[in-house]
Design a protein around this motif. Structure first.
Motif, mmCIF file in Angstrom:
data_model
loop_
_atom_site.group_PDB
_atom_site.id
_atom_site.type_symbol
_atom_site.label_atom_id
_atom_site.label_comp_id
_atom_site.label_asym_id
_atom_site.label_seq_id
_atom_site.Cartn_x
_atom_site.Cartn_y
_atom_site.Cartn_z
ATOM 1 N N ASP A 34 0.822 -1.213 0.000
ATOM 2 C CA ASP A 34 0.000 0.000 0.000
ATOM 3 C C ASP A 34 0.853 1.259 0.000
ATOM 4 O O ASP A 34 0.404 2.297 -0.434
ATOM 5 N N GLY A 35 2.095 1.186 0.491
ATOM 6 C CA GLY A 35 3.022 2.291 0.402
ATOM 7 C C GLY A 35 2.576 3.568 1.095
ATOM 8 O O GLY A 35 3.093 4.635 0.793
ATOM 9 N N ASN A 36 1.645 3.497 2.032
ATOM 10 C CA ASN A 36 1.153 4.729 2.634
ATOM 11 C C ASN A 36 1.882 5.110 3.912
ATOM 12 O O ASN A 36 1.498 6.057 4.575
ATOM 13 N N PHE A 37 2.930 4.381 4.300
ATOM 14 C CA PHE A 37 3.747 4.765 5.442
ATOM 15 C C PHE A 37 5.125 4.147 5.322
ATOM 16 O O PHE A 37 5.345 3.216 4.567
ATOM 17 N N ASP A 38 6.066 4.743 6.075
ATOM 18 C CA ASP A 38 7.455 4.299 6.033
ATOM 19 C C ASP A 38 7.859 3.486 7.257
ATOM 20 O O ASP A 38 8.686 2.599 7.174
ATOM 21 N N VAL A 39 7.290 3.847 8.418
ATOM 22 C CA VAL A 39 7.638 3.191 9.676
ATOM 23 C C VAL A 39 6.345 2.758 10.366
ATOM 24 O O VAL A 39 5.458 3.582 10.588
#
Length: 144
Positions: A34-39
């Motif tokens: 989904d790529g909507n957050f990094d951590v």
């Protein structure tokens, strides 16, 4: 009762129990799909614990667990010329700590995110106020 039948049943039940734990342990993993957050923020960890980015990039933390979390910079562990950052918008580490104690200030609720843009190169250490005693801390390395 047949001892072999009992042991086979117990082993199967144990395997089923452990397979459920695998899903819980991975709940704090960032999702590249989904790529909507990094951590991701799990029960008492940031994942990944260390992230390297470029100047000007924004890091997004997402509470993927079921507990309240914060993203709070260690004031003495960020570059000297960098602005202080913390979920809740506090100006200092002490203000962030006090706000948590006074009413859970700075909380990133379950499934919510907090983002910060890093404009100064260097290493930034941060932690979660309520889970700091459990070692919930992380590091962002910002390169030119």
């Amino acid at each position: 009762m047949n001892r072999r039948a009992f042991l086979a049943g117990a082993a199967a039940a144990g395997a089923a129990s452990l397979s459920g734990c695998a899903g819980i342990l991975s709940a704090g993993s960032p999702s590249s799909e989904d790529g909507n957050f990094d951590v991701g923020m799990g029960s008492s960890f940031f994942k990944p614990r260390e992230l390297t980015i470029r100047v000007g990039e924004t890091v997004v933390w997402k509470n993927t667990g079921m507990r309240r979390h914060t993203v709070t910079a260690y004031e003495n562990a960020i570059p000297e010329s960098a602005d202080y950052f913390a979920s809740g918008g506090f100006d200092s580490e002490q203000a962030a700590r006090d706000a948590w104690v006074d009413g859970y200030g700075g909380t990133v609720q379950q499934n919510n995110t907090y983002g910060y843009t890093f404009d100064v190169p260097g290493t930034y250490a941060y932690f979660c106020v309520p889970h700091e005693p459990s070692g919930m801390s992380g590091k962002i390395i910002v390169e030119e």
